[in-house]
Design an enzyme around this catalytic site. Structure first.
Site, PDB file in Angstrom:
ATOM      1  N   ARG A 108      53.669  46.909  14.879  1.00  0.00           N
ATOM      2  CA  ARG A 108      53.877  46.504  16.261  1.00  0.00           C
ATOM      3  C   ARG A 108      52.512  46.479  16.933  1.00  0.00           C
ATOM      4  O   ARG A 108      51.819  47.503  16.992  1.00  0.00           O
ATOM      5  CB  ARG A 108      54.806  47.477  17.000  1.00  0.00           C
ATOM      6  CG  ARG A 108      55.009  47.132  18.479  1.00  0.00           C
ATOM      7  CD  ARG A 108      55.866  48.187  19.167  1.00  0.00           C
ATOM      8  NE  ARG A 108      55.902  47.986  20.603  1.00  0.00           N
ATOM      9  CZ  ARG A 108      56.853  47.329  21.247  1.00  0.00           C
ATOM     10  NH1 ARG A 108      57.858  46.807  20.580  1.00  0.00           N
ATOM     11  NH2 ARG A 108      56.814  47.197  22.562  1.00  0.00           N
ATOM     12  N   HIS A 135      58.985  38.403  18.609  1.00  0.00           N
ATOM     13  CA  HIS A 135      59.671  39.700  18.637  1.00  0.00           C
ATOM     14  C   HIS A 135      61.019  39.546  17.917  1.00  0.00           C
ATOM     15  O   HIS A 135      62.087  39.637  18.522  1.00  0.00           O
ATOM     16  CB  HIS A 135      59.881  40.137  20.090  1.00  0.00           C
ATOM     17  CG  HIS A 135      60.138  41.598  20.258  1.00  0.00           C
ATOM     18  ND1 HIS A 135      60.292  42.465  19.198  1.00  0.00           N
ATOM     19  CD2 HIS A 135      60.290  42.362  21.380  1.00  0.00           C
ATOM     20  CE1 HIS A 135      60.513  43.687  19.649  1.00  0.00           C
ATOM     21  NE2 HIS A 135      60.523  43.654  20.961  1.00  0.00           N
ATOM     22  N   GLN A 138      63.999  42.291  17.979  1.00  0.00           N
ATOM     23  CA  GLN A 138      64.693  42.349  19.260  1.00  0.00           C
ATOM     24  C   GLN A 138      65.753  41.252  19.347  1.00  0.00           C
ATOM     25  O   GLN A 138      66.879  41.490  19.801  1.00  0.00           O
ATOM     26  CB  GLN A 138      63.701  42.200  20.412  1.00  0.00           C
ATOM     27  CG  GLN A 138      64.349  42.114  21.796  1.00  0.00           C
ATOM     28  CD  GLN A 138      65.067  43.372  22.202  1.00  0.00           C
ATOM     29  OE1 GLN A 138      64.496  44.457  22.175  1.00  0.00           O
ATOM     30  NE2 GLN A 138      66.335  43.256  22.577  1.00  0.00           N
ATOM     31  N   ASP A 231      63.069  39.473  31.115  1.00  0.00           N
ATOM     32  CA  ASP A 231      62.031  40.351  30.574  1.00  0.00           C
ATOM     33  C   ASP A 231      61.093  40.675  31.729  1.00  0.00           C
ATOM     34  O   ASP A 231      61.105  39.995  32.763  1.00  0.00           O
ATOM     35  CB  ASP A 231      61.286  39.636  29.442  1.00  0.00           C
ATOM     36  CG  ASP A 231      60.353  40.548  28.653  1.00  0.00           C
ATOM     37  OD1 ASP A 231      60.350  41.768  28.914  1.00  0.00           O
ATOM     38  OD2 ASP A 231      59.633  40.040  27.783  1.00  0.00           O
ATOM     39  N   CYS A 272      65.422  43.027  27.302  1.00  0.00           N
ATOM     40  CA  CYS A 272      64.865  43.700  26.127  1.00  0.00           C
ATOM     41  C   CYS A 272      64.323  45.094  26.441  1.00  0.00           C
ATOM     42  O   CYS A 272      64.073  45.873  25.518  1.00  0.00           O
ATOM     43  CB  CYS A 272      63.794  42.829  25.485  1.00  0.00           C
ATOM     44  SG  CYS A 272      62.527  42.229  26.628  1.00  0.00           S
ATOM     45  N   ARG A 312      69.299  47.630  18.598  1.00  0.00           N
ATOM     46  CA  ARG A 312      67.991  47.617  17.926  1.00  0.00           C
ATOM     47  C   ARG A 312      68.050  48.462  16.652  1.00  0.00           C
ATOM     48  O   ARG A 312      67.489  48.085  15.616  1.00  0.00           O
ATOM     49  CB  ARG A 312      66.894  48.187  18.847  1.00  0.00           C
ATOM     50  CG  ARG A 312      66.564  47.376  20.082  1.00  0.00           C
ATOM     51  CD  ARG A 312      65.971  46.018  19.761  1.00  0.00           C
ATOM     52  NE  ARG A 312      64.865  46.056  18.829  1.00  0.00           N
ATOM     53  CZ  ARG A 312      63.602  46.414  19.122  1.00  0.00           C
ATOM     54  NH1 ARG A 312      63.287  46.782  20.362  1.00  0.00           N
ATOM     55  NH2 ARG A 312      62.652  46.392  18.212  1.00  0.00           N
TER      56      ARG A 312
END
Length: 326
Positions: A108, A135, A138, A231, A272, A312
């Site tokens: 990440r 991503h 996600q 987001d 997210c 997740r």
């Protein structure tokens, strides 16, 4: 249709077919049911997993750690002070060393090129926990949440409202297109996705029966949407852009009125996380207008953000089991 993902890296959804993505979602749902029933298959028993974090995270780190432990693997966390990409050691050299120690590697961080180099040289599966461009883990969680809410993903409409150039917008466009969904990026012209990416994803959508719409019109973008997605307006490392983002995205804040503008009573809200939905954080206290969603929506009956956050864990577990398990 049976798929075999063993030994594959998971860097972006563009690299996977619709059937492969559906297989990951089905496995995630199965693993979720097993966890809730108190079952542990320990499909990764005895394996060692490296978790490389240039960017810190709550959900990504915890999801990978718990997923590893649930399935019998040992997770080893390496933060930005533990890895020396481009400083004392090249990414390729780090990859070749870690690939000798570990059975899988999560990364990440910032540049997508970093995770690509890791995957090229490690010799073991590498999973993208987030880069500046993509991503994918996600979006698997997002798709699972939508599937749980509505059933079949095909033909569903998702409106992403906000910065249409960020990694979430990029990844949602791909995920929706692969699943035959209708994706709308609702953003001011200054923050709309790159034309080349839009063209490539539109071709995918044409093959699957989905569609992609890029618009600055909130009314056009959210009409009939099953899902409104938000987001934060400034990601980690973009703190200097907050004032400009507030100016551009202020009209795009998710409100109860926007949710009603879908014309549907069953539209859900996804995010997210983390989210500046109230004034309870240091950043939102300093910049009150940075809140991308009203608290009324975030905490309201249409919000599924914490179901999404839980997912997740299950989708990340599915990725690891599918690429490393028997």
């Amino acid at each position: 249709m049976a798929v075999d993902l063993r030994g594959r890296s998971f860097l972006r959804l563009l690299d996977f077919t619709p059937d492969e993505i559906r297989a990951l979602l089905a496995l995630a749902a199965e693993l979720k049911d097993e966890k809730q029933a108190g079952m542990r298959e320990r499909a990764l028993d005895g394996l060692n997993i490296a978790l490389l974090f240039e960017k810190p995270s709550t959900r990504t780190r915890c999801a990978f750690v718990v997923a590893c432990i649930d399935e019998g693997a040992h997770p080893e966390y390496l933060g930005k002070s533990d890895i020396q990409f481009g400083k004392k050691e090249t990414v390729a050299d780090t990859a070749r060393v870690l690939g000798r120690f570990f059975d899988g590697i999560e990364f990440r961080g910032f540049a997508h090129q970093t995770v690509e180099i890791l995957a090229e040289h490690a010799g073991v599966p590498v999973w993208n926990g987030l880069t500046d461009e993509w991503h994918p883990t996600q979006v698997l969680a997002d798709l699972l949440t939508i599937e749980e809410e509505f059933g079949d993903l095909t033909g569903r409409t998702l409106a992403f409202v906000g910065d249409g150039r960020n990694n979430m917008a990029n990844s949602l466009m791909v995920g929706c297109a692969k699943m035959g969904m209708h994706c709308r990026i609702v953003a001011p012209e200054e923050l709309q996705p790159e034309a080349d990416l839009v063209a490539a994803i539109s071709e995918i959508a044409a093959d699957t029966g989905g569609s992609l719409l890029i618009t600055s019109s909130i009314e056009e973008g959210v009409a009939g949407a099953d899902v409104i997605f938000a987001d934060v307006w400034a990601s980690m490392g973009e703190e200097g852009l907050i004032a400009e983002r507030i100016r551009l995205l202020g009209p795009y804040k998710i409100t109860a009125e926007m949710m009603a503008a879908t014309g549907r009573g069953d539209t859900i809200f996804l995010h997210c996380l983390p989210s500046f939905h109230n004034l309870d954080t240091e950043v939102s206290q300093k910049y009150p207008d940075i809140r991308e969603v009203e608290d009324e929506v975030f905490e309201g009956p249409q919000s599924r953000v914490f179901d999404e956050a839980e997912n997740r864990l299950h989708t990340i577990k599915a990725v690891m089991v599918a690429t490393l398990g028997d």
